[in-house]
Write an enzyme that holds these catalytic residues in place. Structure first.
Site, PDB file in Angstrom:
ATOM      1  N   ASP A   1     -31.105 -59.092  58.452  1.00 36.53           N
ATOM      2  CA  ASP A   1     -30.834 -58.243  59.600  1.00 36.53           C
ATOM      3  C   ASP A   1     -30.081 -59.099  60.626  1.00 36.53           C
ATOM      4  O   ASP A   1     -29.689 -60.238  60.331  1.00 36.53           O
ATOM      5  CB  ASP A   1     -32.129 -57.642  60.162  1.00 36.53           C
ATOM      6  N   HIS A   2     -29.861 -58.553  61.815  1.00 37.76           N
ATOM      7  CA  HIS A   2     -29.133 -59.296  62.847  1.00 37.76           C
ATOM      8  C   HIS A   2     -29.852 -60.592  63.233  1.00 37.76           C
ATOM      9  O   HIS A   2     -29.209 -61.593  63.521  1.00 37.76           O
ATOM     10  CB  HIS A   2     -28.928 -58.420  64.090  1.00 37.76           C
TER      11      HIS A   2
ATOM     12  N   ARG B   1     -50.668 -69.396  31.799  1.00 37.87           N
ATOM     13  CA  ARG B   1     -51.794 -68.712  32.447  1.00 37.87           C
ATOM     14  C   ARG B   1     -51.356 -67.857  33.624  1.00 37.87           C
ATOM     15  O   ARG B   1     -52.047 -66.915  34.004  1.00 37.87           O
ATOM     16  CB  ARG B   1     -52.857 -69.713  32.879  1.00 37.87           C
ATOM     17  N   HIS B   2     -50.209 -68.163  34.194  1.00 37.73           N
ATOM     18  CA  HIS B   2     -49.736 -67.413  35.351  1.00 37.73           C
ATOM     19  C   HIS B   2     -49.191 -66.035  34.952  1.00 37.73           C
ATOM     20  O   HIS B   2     -49.217 -65.112  35.758  1.00 37.73           O
ATOM     21  CB  HIS B   2     -48.671 -68.206  36.098  1.00 37.73           C
TER      22      HIS B   2
ATOM     23  N   HIS C   1     -45.680 -70.462  39.830  1.00 39.86           N
ATOM     24  CA  HIS C   1     -46.871 -69.645  39.576  1.00 39.86           C
ATOM     25  C   HIS C   1     -46.631 -68.148  39.672  1.00 39.86           C
ATOM     26  O   HIS C   1     -47.292 -67.381  38.979  1.00 39.86           O
ATOM     27  CB  HIS C   1     -47.989 -70.018  40.557  1.00 39.86           C
TER      28      HIS C   1
ATOM     29  N   CYS D   1     -35.001 -62.408  57.998  1.00 38.04           N
ATOM     30  CA  CYS D   1     -35.079 -61.726  59.290  1.00 38.04           C
ATOM     31  C   CYS D   1     -35.655 -62.732  60.278  1.00 38.04           C
ATOM     32  O   CYS D   1     -35.757 -63.917  59.954  1.00 38.04           O
ATOM     33  CB  CYS D   1     -35.871 -60.422  59.223  1.00 38.04           C
ATOM     34  N   GLY D   2     -36.023 -62.307  61.454  1.00 37.86           N
ATOM     35  CA  GLY D   2     -36.511 -63.241  62.463  1.00 37.86           C
ATOM     36  C   GLY D   2     -37.691 -64.073  61.995  1.00 37.86           C
ATOM     37  O   GLY D   2     -37.711 -65.293  62.128  1.00 37.86           O
ATOM     38  N   THR D   3     -38.692 -63.415  61.415  1.00 38.08           N
ATOM     39  CA  THR D   3     -39.873 -64.129  60.904  1.00 38.08           C
ATOM     40  C   THR D   3     -39.925 -64.173  59.385  1.00 38.08           C
ATOM     41  O   THR D   3     -40.679 -64.959  58.824  1.00 38.08           O
ATOM     42  CB  THR D   3     -41.171 -63.455  61.379  1.00 38.08           C
TER      43      THR D   3
ATOM     44  N   ILE E   1     -41.204 -61.798  57.776  1.00 37.36           N
ATOM     45  CA  ILE E   1     -42.336 -60.943  57.429  1.00 37.36           C
ATOM     46  C   ILE E   1     -41.884 -59.521  57.108  1.00 37.36           C
ATOM     47  O   ILE E   1     -42.158 -58.997  56.029  1.00 37.36           O
ATOM     48  CB  ILE E   1     -43.394 -60.937  58.553  1.00 37.36           C
ATOM     49  N   GLY E   2     -41.201 -58.894  58.050  1.00 34.94           N
ATOM     50  CA  GLY E   2     -40.820 -57.496  57.865  1.00 34.94           C
ATOM     51  C   GLY E   2     -39.936 -57.272  56.657  1.00 34.94           C
ATOM     52  O   GLY E   2     -40.161 -56.352  55.867  1.00 34.94           O
TER      53      GLY E   2
END
Length: 149
Positions: A7-8, A132-133, A98, A65-67, A69-70
């Site tokens: 994003d911006h 295993r993963h 993993h 993005c900024g964090t 997260i979104g």
């Protein structure tokens, strides 16, 4: 091909990442944003990158993005996507070894450019160890299938 989108808020970090990928002679598809001035919505870019991977157009993706997260939440809504938000090289390595993450998510307001590029390098150079993963990834796929129906 590596899909890249932001994003911006992620634009300023996206540009040196694209340059880094091209310097490594990797093919890149830039889904935008194409400037940091005009406000845009991170779900649109997370979705575009995720769909390019599910369709087979791109092998892996990087979203910003900024964090982080979104945009990672948005990308992870697409079945088959495993977007990992990483803030250090250990997380990047583990996300590949993993979890076989097919998208790397970064936060431009959380990471400096130097660390971000180290994270990208680690993520690109690490392979999934399988074994295993894989059974755990199969369980994640089972969760997706349960809610798709």
């Amino acid at each position: 091909m590596i899909a890249v989108g932001s994003d911006h808020g992620g634009y300023e970090l996206k540009e040196p990442i694209i340059k880094y990928l091209m310097d490594r002679e990797l093919e890149v598809k830039d889904f935008g944003a194409f400037d940091g001035e005009n406000s845009v919505d991170y779900p649109d870019y997370g979705l575009a990158v995720a769909e390019s991977i599910i369709s087979g157009e791109c092998k892996r993706g990087i979203i910003i993005c900024g964090t982080g997260i979104g945009i990672s939440i948005a990308a992870n809504k697409v079945p088959g996507i495993r977007a990992a938000l990483c803030t250090d090289c250990y997380m990047a390595r583990m996300s590949r070894e993993h979890n076989n993450a097919n998208i790397l998510a970064l936060g431009s307001r959380v990471l400096g450019k130097g660390l971000a590029l180290q994270i990208v390098e680690t993520w690109l150079d690490t392979e999934f160890t399988g074994e295993r993963h894989q059974k755990r990834l199969d369980k994640i796929t089972g969760i997706e299938e349960k809610y798709i129906k």
